[in-house]
Design a protein around this motif. Structure first.
Motif, mmCIF file in Angstrom:
data_model
loop_
_atom_site.group_PDB
_atom_site.id
_atom_site.type_symbol
_atom_site.label_atom_id
_atom_site.label_comp_id
_atom_site.label_asym_id
_atom_site.label_seq_id
_atom_site.Cartn_x
_atom_site.Cartn_y
_atom_site.Cartn_z
ATOM 1 N N ARG A 224 50.586 121.165 -33.907
ATOM 2 C CA ARG A 224 49.535 120.459 -34.645
ATOM 3 C C ARG A 224 49.963 119.023 -34.943
ATOM 4 N NH1 ARG A 224 44.595 121.197 -34.629
ATOM 5 N NH2 ARG A 224 44.679 119.017 -34.061
ATOM 6 N N ARG A 225 51.218 118.844 -35.341
ATOM 7 C CA ARG A 225 51.721 117.491 -35.611
ATOM 8 C C ARG A 225 51.695 116.646 -34.345
ATOM 9 N NH1 ARG A 225 56.444 115.640 -34.496
ATOM 10 N NH2 ARG A 225 57.458 117.690 -34.422
ATOM 11 N N LEU A 226 52.066 117.244 -33.215
ATOM 12 C CA LEU A 226 52.061 116.504 -31.957
ATOM 13 C C LEU A 226 50.658 116.051 -31.588
ATOM 14 C CD1 LEU A 226 54.533 118.727 -29.892
ATOM 15 C CD2 LEU A 226 54.993 116.454 -30.835
ATOM 16 N N VAL A 227 49.685 116.952 -31.719
ATOM 17 C CA VAL A 227 48.308 116.591 -31.397
ATOM 18 C C VAL A 227 47.793 115.522 -32.355
ATOM 19 C CG1 VAL A 227 45.935 117.443 -31.308
ATOM 20 C CG2 VAL A 227 47.778 118.773 -30.272
ATOM 21 N N ASP A 228 48.056 115.710 -33.652
ATOM 22 C CA ASP A 228 47.611 114.726 -34.639
ATOM 23 C C ASP A 228 48.295 113.380 -34.434
ATOM 24 O OD1 ASP A 228 45.981 116.649 -35.720
ATOM 25 O OD2 ASP A 228 47.264 117.071 -37.465
ATOM 26 N N GLY A 229 49.492 113.409 -33.851
ATOM 27 C CA GLY A 229 50.228 112.180 -33.590
ATOM 28 C C GLY A 229 49.824 111.479 -32.299
ATOM 29 N N GLY A 230 48.802 112.012 -31.629
ATOM 30 C CA GLY A 230 48.279 111.320 -30.454
ATOM 31 C C GLY A 230 48.958 111.647 -29.140
ATOM 32 N N ILE A 231 49.469 112.872 -29.016
ATOM 33 C CA ILE A 231 50.222 113.205 -27.813
ATOM 34 C C ILE A 231 49.367 113.136 -26.545
ATOM 35 C CG2 ILE A 231 49.863 115.705 -27.886
ATOM 36 C CD1 ILE A 231 52.823 115.981 -27.026
ATOM 37 N N ILE A 232 48.079 113.400 -26.652
ATOM 38 C CA ILE A 232 47.218 113.360 -25.465
ATOM 39 C C ILE A 232 47.175 111.932 -24.914
ATOM 40 C CG2 ILE A 232 44.942 113.865 -24.533
ATOM 41 C CD1 ILE A 232 46.529 116.315 -25.605
ATOM 42 N N GLY A 233 46.984 110.973 -25.788
ATOM 43 C CA GLY A 233 46.971 109.579 -25.361
ATOM 44 C C GLY A 233 48.326 109.109 -24.869
ATOM 45 N N LYS A 234 49.385 109.579 -25.507
ATOM 46 C CA LYS A 234 50.736 109.191 -25.088
ATOM 47 C C LYS A 234 51.060 109.726 -23.698
ATOM 48 C CE LYS A 234 52.531 108.919 -29.817
ATOM 49 N NZ LYS A 234 53.391 109.560 -30.842
ATOM 50 N N LEU A 235 50.630 110.931 -23.407
ATOM 51 C CA LEU A 235 50.838 111.501 -22.066
ATOM 52 C C LEU A 235 50.162 110.628 -21.015
ATOM 53 C CD1 LEU A 235 50.298 115.276 -22.863
ATOM 54 C CD2 LEU A 235 52.238 114.404 -21.547
ATOM 55 N N ALA A 236 48.937 110.232 -21.277
ATOM 56 C CA ALA A 236 48.195 109.427 -20.308
ATOM 57 C C ALA A 236 48.795 108.034 -20.144
ATOM 58 C CB ALA A 236 46.735 109.322 -20.742
ATOM 59 N N ALA A 237 49.326 107.478 -21.258
ATOM 60 C CA ALA A 237 49.861 106.119 -21.214
ATOM 61 C C ALA A 237 51.334 106.055 -20.833
ATOM 62 C CB ALA A 237 49.656 105.468 -22.586
ATOM 63 N N ASN A 238 51.974 107.201 -20.623
ATOM 64 C CA ASN A 238 53.410 107.234 -20.324
ATOM 65 C C ASN A 238 53.705 106.371 -19.102
ATOM 66 O OD1 ASN A 238 56.069 108.011 -19.512
ATOM 67 N ND2 ASN A 238 55.839 109.955 -20.566
ATOM 68 N N PRO A 239 54.618 105.406 -19.202
ATOM 69 C CA PRO A 239 54.927 104.555 -18.053
ATOM 70 C C PRO A 239 55.478 105.319 -16.854
ATOM 71 C CG PRO A 239 56.487 104.178 -19.855
ATOM 72 C CD PRO A 239 55.378 105.006 -20.399
ATOM 73 N N LEU A 240 56.016 106.511 -17.068
ATOM 74 C CA LEU A 240 56.497 107.321 -15.950
ATOM 75 C C LEU A 240 55.350 107.751 -15.037
ATOM 76 C CD1 LEU A 240 59.125 109.651 -17.695
ATOM 77 C CD2 LEU A 240 59.538 107.510 -16.481
ATOM 78 N N GLU A 241 54.134 107.821 -15.579
ATOM 79 C CA GLU A 241 52.977 108.171 -14.763
ATOM 80 C C GLU A 241 52.761 107.128 -13.677
ATOM 81 O OE1 GLU A 241 50.809 110.803 -14.695
ATOM 82 O OE2 GLU A 241 51.942 111.882 -16.221
ATOM 83 N N ARG A 242 53.025 105.876 -14.006
ATOM 84 C CA ARG A 242 52.813 104.795 -13.042
ATOM 85 C C ARG A 242 54.025 104.584 -12.143
ATOM 86 N NH1 ARG A 242 50.772 103.511 -17.818
ATOM 87 N NH2 ARG A 242 52.493 102.210 -18.510
ATOM 88 N N LEU A 243 55.201 104.881 -12.668
ATOM 89 C CA LEU A 243 56.418 104.700 -11.872
ATOM 90 C C LEU A 243 56.515 105.753 -10.782
ATOM 91 C CD1 LEU A 243 59.019 102.958 -11.702
ATOM 92 C CD2 LEU A 243 60.135 104.674 -13.131
ATOM 93 N N GLY A 244 56.111 106.979 -11.112
ATOM 94 C CA GLY A 244 56.203 108.070 -10.148
ATOM 95 C C GLY A 244 55.063 108.051 -9.167
#
Length: 201
Positions: free
Chosen positions: A181-201
């Motif tokens: 719950r803390r992870l979701v409330d902390g914006g983990i969905i947006g962080k996953l999408a914005a992770n720079p590793l998504e673009r590097l890989g």
């Protein structure tokens, strides 16, 4: 720094952890687990942490999300606690003494803490910052770009953002008093999408 610098422990517990992960987890979640182990070993190198139990770190990293799969999901406790108990059961069979197998539970649970004191728990600290990189994109530039590219080529991210986002949202909805719950409330969905590793890989 290369993947070859971090050999996989050749032990029954390490082999068993990987077998469990590949049998029960999706390819994307297992690749995330293996990247998390490699990031943890790499952070140990750059942070100058030398006194670590490499086998414990590997087993904990490989199993840290196994509590999210249907076969091990527990309706009452957090997925990290459930996964930690899978690690305890595995390492009982591998002959680990009580204190060392309890450490698997501690390390897996602590990977979902907001932060872990490296003086308290070096392996817990390493897994927490490693998963922080792979999920939220924390500290990407602390590891060499060539190493990051090699890891991402060897263990591609695939559908991790969608799969893990869905998984942790489900956990948060069903178990609102857990770290999910803390992870979701902390914006983990947006962080996953914005992770720079998504673009590097």
């Amino acid at each position: 720094m290369r993947i070859a610098d971090f050999p996989v422990p050749d032990t029954p517990a390490a082999r068993g952890a990987l077998e469990l992960a590949t049998q029960y987890q999706s390819a994307a979640i297992t690749a995330h687990a293996l990247r998390s182990w490699l990031w943890a070993e790499a952070f140990a190198h750059v942070d100058g942490i030398t006194d670590i139990d490499h086998e414990l770190l590997y087993v904990s990293a490989v199993l840290h999300d196994i509590g999210t799969v249907a076969e091990f999901d527990n309706h009452r406790i957090s997925y990290e606690h459930a996964g930690g108990h899978v690690g305890v059961a595995l390492t009982v069979g591998a002959g680990w003494p009580r204190r060392r197998r309890d450490r698997v539970l501690e390390v897996i649970v602590r990977h979902n803490w907001p932060s872990v004191d490296r003086a308290l728990d070096a392996e817990g600290y390493l897994l927490e910052i490693a998963t922080g990189l792979d999920i939220s994109g924390a500290r990407p530039n602390d590891l060499p770009e060539d190493f990051r590219r090699e890891v991402l080529t060897t263990h591609p991210r695939g559908m991790l953002a969608a799969e893990f986002g869905s998984c942790v949202s489900d956990q948060a909805a069903r178990k609102p008093d857990t770290a999910a719950r803390r992870l979701v409330d902390g914006g983990i969905i947006g962080k996953l999408a914005a992770n720079p590793l998504e673009r590097l890989g």
